[in-house]
Design a protein around this motif. Structure first.
Motif, PDB file in Angstrom:
ATOM      1  N   UNK A  97      -4.585  18.739  67.704  1.00  0.00           N
ATOM      2  CA  UNK A  97      -5.411  17.607  68.501  1.00  0.00           C
ATOM      3  C   UNK A  97      -6.773  17.953  68.499  1.00  0.00           C
ATOM      4  N   UNK A  98      -7.332  19.195  68.184  1.00  0.00           N
ATOM      5  CA  UNK A  98      -8.775  19.344  68.028  1.00  0.00           C
ATOM      6  C   UNK A  98      -9.375  18.767  66.609  1.00  0.00           C
ATOM      7  N   UNK A  99      -8.449  18.647  65.654  1.00  0.00           N
ATOM      8  CA  UNK A  99      -8.800  17.630  64.344  1.00  0.00           C
ATOM      9  C   UNK A  99      -8.723  16.261  64.758  1.00  0.00           C
ATOM     10  N   UNK A 100      -7.762  16.047  65.208  1.00  0.00           N
ATOM     11  CA  UNK A 100      -7.345  14.610  65.381  1.00  0.00           C
ATOM     12  C   UNK A 100      -8.324  13.774  66.394  1.00  0.00           C
ATOM     13  N   UNK A 132      -9.046   2.768  60.176  1.00  0.00           N
ATOM     14  CA  UNK A 132      -9.543   3.853  59.733  1.00  0.00           C
ATOM     15  C   UNK A 132      -8.874   5.008  60.428  1.00  0.00           C
ATOM     16  N   UNK A 133      -8.883   4.940  61.896  1.00  0.00           N
ATOM     17  CA  UNK A 133      -8.413   6.012  62.620  1.00  0.00           C
ATOM     18  C   UNK A 133      -6.796   6.313  62.564  1.00  0.00           C
ATOM     19  N   UNK A 191      -1.184  -0.851  62.504  1.00  0.00           N
ATOM     20  CA  UNK A 191      -2.049  -1.933  63.131  1.00  0.00           C
ATOM     21  C   UNK A 191      -1.432  -3.139  63.154  1.00  0.00           C
ATOM     22  N   UNK A 192      -1.705  -3.918  64.548  1.00  0.00           N
ATOM     23  CA  UNK A 192      -0.964  -5.284  64.646  1.00  0.00           C
ATOM     24  C   UNK A 192      -2.059  -6.127  65.396  1.00  0.00           C
ATOM     25  N   UNK A 193      -2.273  -7.190  65.018  1.00  0.00           N
ATOM     26  CA  UNK A 193      -3.246  -8.184  66.092  1.00  0.00           C
ATOM     27  C   UNK A 193      -1.918  -8.746  67.104  1.00  0.00           C
ATOM     28  N   UNK A 252      -1.053   6.028  70.912  1.00  0.00           N
ATOM     29  CA  UNK A 252      -1.525   4.639  71.041  1.00  0.00           C
ATOM     30  C   UNK A 252      -2.829   4.483  70.575  1.00  0.00           C
ATOM     31  N   UNK A 253      -3.186   3.478  69.725  1.00  0.00           N
ATOM     32  CA  UNK A 253      -4.706   3.247  69.417  1.00  0.00           C
ATOM     33  C   UNK A 253      -5.084   1.764  69.565  1.00  0.00           C
TER      34      UNK A 253
END
Length: 110
Positions: A11-14, A63-64, A79-81, A100-101
């Motif tokens: 999680x520190x890297x993420x 990118x993420x 990734x979805x619109x 989630x992003x």
């Protein structure tokens, strides 16, 4: 989490931030004003649901999403619109938790 030390490193890297609180009973991260807490699992693993999802606001969702995959996350929802410029995606961390992003141009990302 049975592998709290490994999860802390991941999680520190993420999220590109070190924990501000680091004990055997809780590891806390402050991520752009939000708390992300890691708890050790005591005893048997608990079932993880996918019916509630928090989204982390990002400036570049593609990118993420790819970056988290390269760190060891697995695909959950590419990734979805979802209307207009809004984009959502999700991955599973190495312990099968869903992250989630969201890209929303109306959000102010700190």
């Amino acid at each position: 989490m049975p592998e709290l030390a490994q999860a802390k490193k991941w999680y520190a890297k993420a999220f590109e931030v070190d924990p501000y609180f680091d004990e055997t009973f809780y590891v806390g991260f402050s991520i752009k004003g939000y708390e992300l807490g890691l708890l050790p699992e005591g005893g048997a693993s608990v079932a993880r649901g996918e019916n509630v999802l928090s989204y982390w606001g990002v400036d570049d969702i593609e990118k993420e999403y790819k970056r988290l995959i390269t760190l060891g996350a697995t695909k959950h929802e590419e990734p979805t619109n979802v209307g207009g410029e809004l984009m959502v995606a999700s991955v599973k961390d190495p312990w099968n938790n869903v992250i989630g992003l969201i890209y929303n141009p109306s959000f102010k990302i700190n």
